[in-house]
Design an enzyme around this catalytic site. Structure first.
Site, short mmCIF file in Angstrom:
data_model
loop_
_atom_site.label_atom_id
_atom_site.label_comp_id
_atom_site.label_asym_id
_atom_site.label_seq_id
_atom_site.Cartn_x
_atom_site.Cartn_y
_atom_site.Cartn_z
N ASP A 65 1.07 -1.35 0.13
CA ASP A 65 -0.19 -0.07 0.17
C ASP A 65 0.97 0.86 -0.10
O ASP A 65 1.51 1.27 0.56
CB ASP A 65 -1.24 -0.24 0.99
CG ASP A 65 -2.04 1.12 1.34
OD1 ASP A 65 -2.31 1.46 0.18
OD2 ASP A 65 -2.43 1.69 2.15
N LEU A 77 11.24 -20.43 -3.35
CA LEU A 77 10.33 -20.00 -2.77
C LEU A 77 9.09 -20.20 -2.78
O LEU A 77 8.61 -20.15 -4.56
CB LEU A 77 10.98 -18.71 -3.04
CG LEU A 77 9.75 -17.79 -2.31
CD1 LEU A 77 9.28 -17.69 -0.79
CD2 LEU A 77 10.10 -16.03 -2.41
N HIS A 88 3.12 3.62 -9.08
CA HIS A 88 3.26 1.53 -9.16
C HIS A 88 4.28 1.62 -9.98
O HIS A 88 4.63 0.18 -9.50
CB HIS A 88 1.93 1.57 -9.77
CG HIS A 88 0.63 1.62 -9.40
ND1 HIS A 88 0.02 2.01 -8.31
CD2 HIS A 88 -0.63 2.69 -10.04
CE1 HIS A 88 -0.95 1.85 -7.86
NE2 HIS A 88 -1.49 2.52 -9.29
#
Length: 260
Positions: free
Chosen positions: A37, A148, A54
């Protein structure tokens, strides 16, 4: 990877090195989930368009994914685009999807090199075909990797996930002719987007907001929550290390009490 491997990429004599040496690698969170955020506020503070925030956030994604892989975390889930985000201006949504496609194209070799397995959690079928094509390509190319597990929550909503899981579970019960009275938590969990993965031990939210924002509502029942005022485009390895160190200081009782 070993501590020594990680120290090779961390500048010597820095606070990052100190934090890395302080981490107990036997007590790492298995699954870290992050609500990314603050991109818009980051851009506004610099008098730039929201889309520039962004774009800047892509560097944070790259740094966080590579750090999580080097630490040896099992799962990392990043909240990239919610069902509610379709309410944003069409031009902003188009930019976000374009950035996602660019990230996957440019980072696929890095994912492969670091043994990272990629997948989407969310209602992927509702996305445009060109976006789905890039997502499917990345998932297919990395599906045999064993390091991962990197999840991107895309067109995701926690309530929507539970509804989808219930629908699949009901269909299964009807097919088997089983009674709803037999349903357990494990039965529902088997139909979540994250089925087969450990629930998040640690939930991180950037930008200082104290909200869950409809993210992994079922899975974060016992997650430790760590909130930072750092805006997502400024989030880097040191912040992830800080969150893990704080996590390791906490006592997780799952509703019980500490033995005397």
């Amino acid at each position: 990877m070993s501590l020594q491997d990680l120290l090779e990429v961390v500048p010597a004599g820095t606070s990052e090195e100190d934090m890395l040496r302080a981490i107990d690698f036997t007590r790492l969170p298995r699954h870290v989930a992050i609500i990314m955020d603050g991109n818009g506020r980051w851009a506004k503070l610099r008098q730039k368009r929201r889309v520039e925030g962004h774009r800047a956030g892509i560097d944070s994604v790259r740094d966080t994914v590579e750090t999580a892989a080097r630490l040896g975390l099992e799962v990392l889930t990043l909240y990239a685009f919610s069902i509610e985000n379709w309410k944003r201006p069409e031009s902003e949504v188009a930019t976000l999807m374009g950035l996602l496609k660019h990230y996957l194209r440019s980072e696929l070799d890095t994912l492969l090199r670091n043994d990272i397995r990629f997948r989407v959690v969310g209602r992927e079928q509702a996305l445009e075909s060109d976006v789905r094509s890039e997502l499917d390509r990345a998932a297919e190319r990395t599906r045999h990797n064993s390091g991962l597990q990197f999840n991107i929550a895309l067109n995701y909503g926690g309530r929507a996930e539970i509804i989808d899981a219930v629908r699949r579970l009901v269909a299964e019960l009807q097919q088997r002719g089983a009674s709803p009275d037999t349903i357990s938590e494990a039965d529902l969990a088997r139909h979540l987007y994250t089925a087969g993965q450990p629930d998040p031990d640690l939930l991180i939210r950037t930008s200082g907001e104290l909200r869950i924002s409809n993210f992994l509502l079922w899975q974060i029942a016992y997650s430790e929550i760590w909130v930072t005022d750092v805006l997502w485009p400024d989030f880097r390895r040191k912040h992830l290390l800080q969150a893990i160190l704080d996590f390791q200081k906490r006592e997780r009782r799952y509703g019980g009490i500490t033995p005397a």
